[in-house]
Design an enzyme around this catalytic site. Structure first.
Site, PDB file in Angstrom:
ATOM      1  N   ASP A  16       0.857  -1.185   0.000  1.00 50.95           N
ATOM      2  CA  ASP A  16       0.000   0.000   0.000  1.00 50.95           C
ATOM      3  C   ASP A  16       0.895   1.237   0.000  1.00 50.95           C
ATOM      4  OD1 ASP A  16      -1.867  -1.995   0.396  1.00 50.95           O
ATOM      5  OD2 ASP A  16      -2.920  -0.968   2.028  1.00 50.95           O
ATOM      6  N   LYS A  69      -7.004   3.259  -2.794  1.00 50.70           N
ATOM      7  CA  LYS A  69      -7.325   3.188  -1.368  1.00 50.70           C
ATOM      8  C   LYS A  69      -7.602   4.587  -0.837  1.00 50.70           C
ATOM      9  CE  LYS A  69      -5.140   1.808   3.040  1.00 50.70           C
ATOM     10  NZ  LYS A  69      -3.948   1.167   3.646  1.00 50.70           N
ATOM     11  N   LYS A  71     -10.284   0.025  -1.968  1.00 49.51           N
ATOM     12  CA  LYS A  71     -10.083  -0.306  -0.562  1.00 49.51           C
ATOM     13  C   LYS A  71     -10.526   0.866   0.302  1.00 49.51           C
ATOM     14  CE  LYS A  71      -6.631  -1.511   2.963  1.00 49.51           C
ATOM     15  NZ  LYS A  71      -5.254  -1.990   3.238  1.00 49.51           N
TER      16      LYS A  71
END
Length: 219
Positions: free
Chosen positions: A89, A151, A180
């Site tokens: 990430d 995300k 996400k």
């Protein structure tokens, strides 16, 4: 409940995290059959040896502000994969968004994806700092740059995922890019609503408390 758990990145990223905390997190993750554990890069190698492939390992790079240079982020990403991470990430440079330097953002994402190959890349855009036009533009940039996920949040900013953001992302992100939601999942109801809105992964450090209907004030 299984349909929720299989979307969860069981997360611990606080500054005071100990190895004992990591082991507990890993054991919980295995018991719940979640998607992954999301842990600090410094613990990836030990966690990989501890888990022995039972659960995927996710870690963070450029975290939490995204100010690192692209070369630094690429090194972090390669190092994480070599140590056993399955997913990365990354935080984009929010200043680049504010400066409308979208070419640099796209180039950075592409370089990191190239560095990790077939491992999963999630791009954190920190929605709490962005206006609607910036969020839409980042959906386009992330889509064009080959990331696997977009995300919402680091969990360290001024706010986490909102239902409105997930709906906006779903409308504007490419069909090959998953979403996400992170930093805003505080209840089973939240989780169900985020999934219904289009999130395919949920980042939370509170899943155990959520399952017990306890107070959730963590990421």
């Amino acid at each position: 409940m299984k349909h929720i758990l299989k979307t969860v990145d069981h997360t611990i990223l606080k500054a005071t995290t100990t190895w004992e905390d990591i082991k507990i997190l890993c054991d919980e993750a295995v018991d719940m059959s979640v998607a992954s554990v999301c842990i600090p890069p410094s613990y990836v190698k030990r966690a990989s040896e501890y888990l022995k492939g039972k659960i995927k390992i996710c870690t963070v790079i450029g975290f939490p502000l995204g100010y690192q240079t692209t070369a630094t982020k690429v090194f972090e990403a390669k190092d994480a994969i070599e140590n056993g991470a399955d997913e990365v990430d990354m935080v984009v440079n929010i200043s680049d968004i504010k400066n409308k330097d979208y070419d640099n953002i796209g180039k950075e994402i592409k370089e990191i994806k190239k560095a990790i190959g077939d491992k999963v890349l999630k791009v954190i855009i920190e929605t709490c700092y962005l206006d609607e036009d910036e969020k839409i533009k980042m959906c386009e940039i992330v889509t064009m740059s080959g990331s696997d996920f977009i995300k919402t949040s680091t969990g360290m900013g001024t706010g986490g995922a909102t239902l409105e953001d997930i709906k906006l992302m779903k409308e504007h992100v490419g069909k090959n890019v998953k979403i996400k939601a992170a930093g805003g999942v505080k209840s089973i109801s939240d989780a169900e609503k985020f999934i219904e809105a289009g999130a395919e992964r949920l980042g939370t450090s509170s899943i155990c408390k959520i399952l017990k209907n306890e107070d959730t004030t963590d990421y």
